[in-house]
Write a protein that holds these residues in place. Structure first.
Motif, PDB file in Angstrom:
ATOM      1  N   HIS A 162      -0.818   9.261  -5.217  1.00  0.00           N
ATOM      2  CA  HIS A 162      -0.364   8.495  -4.052  1.00  0.00           C
ATOM      3  C   HIS A 162       1.109   8.104  -4.213  1.00  0.00           C
ATOM      4  O   HIS A 162       1.915   8.251  -3.281  1.00  0.00           O
ATOM      5  N   SER A 171      -3.885  10.556   3.118  1.00  0.00           N
ATOM      6  CA  SER A 171      -5.131  10.123   3.756  1.00  0.00           C
ATOM      7  C   SER A 171      -6.178   9.877   2.675  1.00  0.00           C
ATOM      8  O   SER A 171      -6.024  10.298   1.525  1.00  0.00           O
ATOM      9  N   ASN A 188     -12.947   6.008  -1.055  1.00  0.00           N
ATOM     10  CA  ASN A 188     -12.735   4.729  -0.383  1.00  0.00           C
ATOM     11  C   ASN A 188     -13.308   3.583  -1.215  1.00  0.00           C
ATOM     12  O   ASN A 188     -12.691   2.516  -1.359  1.00  0.00           O
ATOM     13  N   ASP A 195      -8.022  -1.994  -5.420  1.00  0.00           N
ATOM     14  CA  ASP A 195      -7.362  -2.965  -4.560  1.00  0.00           C
ATOM     15  C   ASP A 195      -7.919  -4.370  -4.782  1.00  0.00           C
ATOM     16  O   ASP A 195      -7.166  -5.351  -4.816  1.00  0.00           O
ATOM     17  N   THR A 211      -7.906  -1.565   1.223  1.00  0.00           N
ATOM     18  CA  THR A 211      -6.765  -1.120   0.426  1.00  0.00           C
ATOM     19  C   THR A 211      -5.468  -1.829   0.788  1.00  0.00           C
ATOM     20  O   THR A 211      -4.385  -1.369   0.451  1.00  0.00           O
ATOM     21  N   SER A 212      -5.529  -2.974   1.452  1.00  0.00           N
ATOM     22  CA  SER A 212      -4.305  -3.583   1.970  1.00  0.00           C
ATOM     23  C   SER A 212      -3.447  -4.249   0.906  1.00  0.00           C
ATOM     24  O   SER A 212      -2.297  -4.579   1.166  1.00  0.00           O
ATOM     25  N   ALA A 215      -1.570  -0.781  -0.166  1.00  0.00           N
ATOM     26  CA  ALA A 215      -1.056   0.154   0.829  1.00  0.00           C
ATOM     27  C   ALA A 215      -1.179  -0.412   2.236  1.00  0.00           C
ATOM     28  O   ALA A 215      -1.926  -1.363   2.485  1.00  0.00           O
ATOM     29  N   THR A 216      -0.427   0.188   3.155  1.00  0.00           N
ATOM     30  CA  THR A 216      -0.538  -0.116   4.580  1.00  0.00           C
ATOM     31  C   THR A 216      -0.968   1.151   5.306  1.00  0.00           C
ATOM     32  O   THR A 216      -0.823   2.252   4.779  1.00  0.00           O
ATOM     33  N   VAL A 217      -1.485   1.006   6.508  1.00  0.00           N
ATOM     34  CA  VAL A 217      -1.910   2.168   7.292  1.00  0.00           C
ATOM     35  C   VAL A 217      -0.735   2.660   8.134  1.00  0.00           C
ATOM     36  O   VAL A 217      -0.123   1.883   8.875  1.00  0.00           O
ATOM     37  N   ARG A 228      -3.126   7.951   7.537  1.00  0.00           N
ATOM     38  CA  ARG A 228      -2.538   7.989   6.200  1.00  0.00           C
ATOM     39  C   ARG A 228      -2.269   6.581   5.685  1.00  0.00           C
ATOM     40  O   ARG A 228      -1.881   5.699   6.442  1.00  0.00           O
ATOM     41  N   LEU A 229      -2.485   6.396   4.401  1.00  0.00           N
ATOM     42  CA  LEU A 229      -2.173   5.127   3.731  1.00  0.00           C
ATOM     43  C   LEU A 229      -0.817   5.261   3.049  1.00  0.00           C
ATOM     44  O   LEU A 229      -0.586   6.214   2.299  1.00  0.00           O
TER      45      LEU A 229
END
Length: 400
Positions: A162, A171, A188, A195, A211-212, A215-217, A228-229
């Motif tokens: 990532h 993704s 996931n 996370d 996953t916040s 990461a952000t979406v 995608r993250l």
């Protein structure tokens, strides 16, 4: 009214001048006549390798004095009691990239950045953004160091892939493929667990999604139509500091261009030739496309076919190659980013039959953690590859 940003190097020039009898002021070597009637936002930076950035003040330009340097002033300004720290805010990191690290002088800024800056001024004494946006690289590094021992091989592979992906965006399906999972559901679950560990260490509660914290979406979907993250910039840099041997440095075309321009072999190049070599130097452009075609879009060793994490790497060292060799696709291996880092650092190389040769310092467990073993081999070896493989072995292991 248009909005512009001016950057002040505090390390070189001292603290920005405070408002005086003339009100607010900035200076610049280049012409700034176009600033008349426009608003300027002054941002300062301090620190050597890793700068910390602050918002100083903003004002409307009412007068421009031509001189050495040129000077813009205005009485109508906005100034927080103390400079507001910008480093670590996700919108600012993106903004800084769009401004090329403020290397191009006074530049116009977009409405998104203006809105964020105005938000800071509206509530200067209050925390801005989500808890994640207010965290620093050091915060993430401390949290990652604390949970590193918990990470499984698959979780580690997802983090490395990532961070090394183009734009740090993948993704959940891509992440599943990196970890070797059959479907995104397991990815996931496992990525969400990482996370949760991070959130606990960072004292973040009420996560918007699993996953916040890391990461952000992204608003844009990938070619398969999946969301995608995007890994948070503080998280990327923290991983780079934690695992420098596995996380790629940021691509830097400016540094690559300087490298080309200082190279005696590159004197008198046509513009198109120079551009091709710059792209080859950083593994992009036509050179990358040729390697994607040659290796059928897969990592030459692991078979990974996630384009965002594949690196076009040179076998014969750049400094020892002619310009023709630098552009020759047979001098290149298409490698998953973590494999590429080991290859580039000389910790692995390949025999003429394609079998991997690993440095004795690498344990079987370490190799396994990125999908390799001592039985790994290149998926193909053409006779045109052999001189370059020989050069790599000789260069890193002293073997011919």
């Amino acid at each position: 009214m248009k909005h512009y940003v001016q950057y002040h190097k505090s390390d070189e020039r001292g603290a920005p001048p405070p408002p005086s009898g003339d009100g607010f002021a900035i200076s610049a070597k280049k012409s700034i006549r176009h600033l008349l009637g426009q608003r300027v936002w002054l941002i300062s930076g301090e620190g050597a390798k890793k700068k910390t950035f602050y918002f100083e003040y903003s004002f409307v330009v009412e007068n421009v004095e031509v001189g050495s340097p040129n000077r813009a002033t205005g009485p109508d300004g906005l100034c927080p009691t103390l400079p507001i720290k910008l480093s670590g805010l996700s919108w600012f990191e993106d903004f800084k990239d769009r401004q090329q690290n403020f290397s191009l002088g006074v530049r116009e800024i977009d409405s998104i950045a203006v809105a964020e800056l105005e938000k800071l001024l509206a509530h200067p004494g209050e925390p801005v953004g989500t808890p994640q946006e207010r965290l620093t690289v050091q915060d993430y590094l401390t949290a990652l160091s604390a949970i590193e021992g918990k990470l499984s091989v698959e979780q580690r592979e997802m983090l490395v892939g990532h961070a090394n992906a183009l734009g740090h965006a993948l993704s959940m399906g891509n992440l599943a493929a990196l970890a070797g999972y059959d479907g995104y559901e397991t990815a996931n679950l496992q990525y969400g667990r990482v996370d949760e560990w991070l959130a606990e260490m960072l004292s973040i509660s009420s996560l918007a999604q699993k996953t916040s914290a890391l990461a952000t979406v992204n608003d844009e979907r990938d070619d398969a139509g999946d969301w995608r993250l995007v890994m948070r910039p503080q998280m990327v840099e923290a991983l780079r500091q934690l695992w420098p041997e596995l996380i790629l440095p940021e691509s830097d075309e400016i540094a690559a261009a300087a490298d080309i321009d200082l190279d005696p072999l590159c004197k008198g190049l046509k513009a198109t030739e120079r551009a091709a070599l710059i792209q080859a130097r950083i593994g992009q452009g036509a050179y990358r496309r040729k390697l994607l075609d040659l290796w059928k879009g897969r990592c030459a060793v692991t078979g990974c076919e996630i384009g965002a994490v594949l690196v076009a790497s040179h076998a014969k060292p750049w400094r020892k190659s002619s310009n023709n060799e630098r552009l020759d696709p047979f001098n290149g291996l298409l490698l998953a980013s973590s494999v590429d880092r080991l290859f580039d650092k000389g910790l692995i190389t390949f025999a003429n039959d394609g079998k991997i040769i690993a440095d004795d310092r690498l344990t079987d467990t370490q190799l396994s953690s990125i999908g390799l073993s001592r039985q790994s081999r290149l998926s193909r070896v053409d006779t045109l590859h052999l001189p370059y493989l020989n050069a790599h072995r000789e260069g890193v292991f002293g073997q011919s």
